[in-house]
Scaffold this active site. Structure first.
Site, PDB file in Angstrom:
ATOM      1  N   TYR A  33      52.036  -9.864  74.386  1.00 27.53           N
ATOM      2  CA  TYR A  33      52.684  -8.945  75.032  1.00 27.53           C
ATOM      3  C   TYR A  33      52.792  -9.009  76.509  1.00 27.53           C
ATOM      4  O   TYR A  33      53.958  -8.885  77.170  1.00 27.53           O
ATOM      5  CB  TYR A  33      52.260  -7.422  74.690  1.00 27.53           C
ATOM      6  CG  TYR A  33      52.822  -6.262  75.559  1.00 27.53           C
ATOM      7  CD1 TYR A  33      54.058  -5.880  75.268  1.00 27.53           C
ATOM      8  CD2 TYR A  33      51.929  -5.659  76.118  1.00 27.53           C
ATOM      9  CE1 TYR A  33      54.519  -4.798  75.788  1.00 27.53           C
ATOM     10  CE2 TYR A  33      52.346  -4.315  76.927  1.00 27.53           C
ATOM     11  CZ  TYR A  33      53.857  -4.068  76.703  1.00 27.53           C
ATOM     12  OH  TYR A  33      54.384  -3.074  77.550  1.00 27.53           O
TER      13      TYR A  33
ATOM     14  N   THR B 102      54.034  -3.643  82.935  1.00 28.23           N
ATOM     15  CA  THR B 102      52.717  -3.262  82.348  1.00 28.23           C
ATOM     16  C   THR B 102      51.522  -3.794  82.986  1.00 28.23           C
ATOM     17  O   THR B 102      51.790  -4.756  83.629  1.00 28.23           O
ATOM     18  CB  THR B 102      52.637  -3.654  80.682  1.00 28.23           C
ATOM     19  OG1 THR B 102      51.422  -3.388  80.358  1.00 28.23           O
ATOM     20  CG2 THR B 102      52.845  -5.289  80.640  1.00 28.23           C
TER      21      THR B 102
ATOM     22  N   VAL C 223      60.120   6.686  76.764  1.00 31.74           N
ATOM     23  CA  VAL C 223      60.653   6.664  78.093  1.00 31.74           C
ATOM     24  C   VAL C 223      62.071   6.842  78.102  1.00 31.74           C
ATOM     25  O   VAL C 223      62.403   7.587  78.970  1.00 31.74           O
ATOM     26  CB  VAL C 223      59.999   5.510  78.719  1.00 31.74           C
ATOM     27  CG1 VAL C 223      60.689   5.251  80.230  1.00 31.74           C
ATOM     28  CG2 VAL C 223      58.490   5.432  78.829  1.00 31.74           C
TER      29      VAL C 223
ATOM     30  N   TYR D  25      59.793  -4.728  73.561  1.00 28.09           N
ATOM     31  CA  TYR D  25      58.997  -4.829  72.517  1.00 28.09           C
ATOM     32  C   TYR D  25      57.701  -4.402  72.716  1.00 28.09           C
ATOM     33  O   TYR D  25      57.000  -5.151  73.605  1.00 28.09           O
ATOM     34  CB  TYR D  25      58.890  -6.163  72.217  1.00 28.09           C
ATOM     35  CG  TYR D  25      58.037  -6.751  70.906  1.00 28.09           C
ATOM     36  CD1 TYR D  25      58.978  -7.166  69.899  1.00 28.09           C
ATOM     37  CD2 TYR D  25      56.942  -6.629  70.765  1.00 28.09           C
ATOM     38  CE1 TYR D  25      58.505  -7.452  68.566  1.00 28.09           C
ATOM     39  CE2 TYR D  25      56.355  -6.886  69.433  1.00 28.09           C
ATOM     40  CZ  TYR D  25      56.998  -7.290  68.467  1.00 28.09           C
ATOM     41  OH  TYR D  25      56.359  -7.638  67.250  1.00 28.09           O
TER      42      TYR D  25
ATOM     43  N   GLY E  66      63.687   5.457  72.569  1.00 22.94           N
ATOM     44  CA  GLY E  66      62.484   5.318  72.742  1.00 22.94           C
ATOM     45  C   GLY E  66      61.713   6.378  73.718  1.00 22.94           C
ATOM     46  O   GLY E  66      62.427   7.464  74.405  1.00 22.94           O
TER      47      GLY E  66
END
Length: 301
Positions: free
Chosen positions: A133, A109, A21, A69, A19
């Site tokens: 999310y 997040t 990051v 995800y 990914g």
């Protein structure tokens, strides 16, 4: 926190290294210990038994978990899969970290907030996610905090980089294809370069490892949630405009500001994603770079 790896060299386990990051973390953490990076083939977070098995086999000193995800709109109709990766897998990692005495660094997040606050969010502001999310990421935060492990939950926002799927790469692609683009201008936040996330994380890990010999409570005393986005603020429109100014100059497409209501998507986004970075500076003496400076570095790298 225990010492792991080979001899007294600490082992640092990094998930999701393919990914945007995870890839940067794999590079940034080199030299701080024995870094073991696992991609989805080696560690599929949807297989909770495998997550447990890997941590017990490796017995790491530090687990760094950027895997998640992140398909925000798809999560609205794929809630079980989002919850497995964003909440249940981190819960298992946290349980196993507590069991073997490891510290867990986990990323969350800005979407845990509803975006209705006038100013920048601080870490203990009330959460109220507006999409699946954000909800599943919040559940992951809560499970980690309840596990009893030493942990840092780092909330970041609007992550982009030179690999994977993100706003930067989408804009560069569309900008090369279209003379005009319409971009949302009434959602405010901080675009955060994946390299900045990895670099500042590595500084935190270095501090923890340096203190480990004389201060066994270093991680425990600092455990908690930290805001970890870039400094400064802009809109998606401002972000897109800056991308084109830097990357394309006079060849840039025309960018038109529009309200979010003119760009409907399945998952509701917060109008305000600004997050205060004061706690990060106070506890670790670290500052995230300004979003515009980081963008220039990213595009000119």
């Amino acid at each position: 926190m225990r010492e792991g790896g080979m001899g007294k060299e600490p082992m640092i386990l990094v998930t999701g290294v393919n990914g945007q990051v995870g890839y940067e973390l794999l590079c940034a953490l080199q030299g701080l210990g024995r870094v073991v990076g696992l991609d989805r083939a080696a560690l599929d977070l949807s297989n909770l038994d495998r997550v447990r098995e890997v941590v017990r086999e490796l017995k790491p000193s530090i687990i760094v978990n950027p895997a998640a995800y992140t398909a925000v709109d798809k999560a609205e109709t794929d809630e079980a899969a989002a919850r497995r990766l964003n909440a249940e897998a981190p819960a298992v990692m946290a349980e196993e970290a507590a069991r073997c005495g490891a510290a867990l660094i986990h990323y969350s997040t800005d979407y845990v907030f509803d975006g209705t606050k006038d100013g920048a969010y601080v870490e203990d502001d009330a959460t109220n996610p507006q999409n699946v999310y954000g909800l599943t990421k919040l559940e992951g935060e809560q499970a980690i905090a309840a596990s009893g492990c030493d942990y840092l939950t780092l909330r970041t926002s609007w992550v982009y980089g030179r690999r994977g799927k993100n706003f930067l790469l989408t804009m560069l692609k569309l900008g090369a294809e279209r003379p005009e683009l319409r971009v949302v201008a009434d959602q405010i936040g901080a675009p955060t370069w994946s390299n900045s996330i990895a670099t500042v994380t590595a500084h935190i890990v270095a501090q923890g490892l340096a203190a480990q010999g004389g201060d066994t409570n270093w991680w425990r005393e600092r455990s908690g949630v930290y805001h970890f986005s870039a400094a400064g603020e802009t809109s998606w429109y401002g972000f897109a405009s800056a991308i084109f100014d830097i990357a394309m100059g006079e060849k840039a497409p025309k960018v038109l500001p529009i309200p979010a209501s003119e760009y409907p998507v399945p998952a509701k986004r917060p109008a305000n994603s600004r997050m205060s970075l004061d706690k990060l500076a106070e506890v670790f003496g670290l500052q995230m770079p300004d979003w515009s400076d980081a963008l220039r570095l990213c595009l000119r790298a």
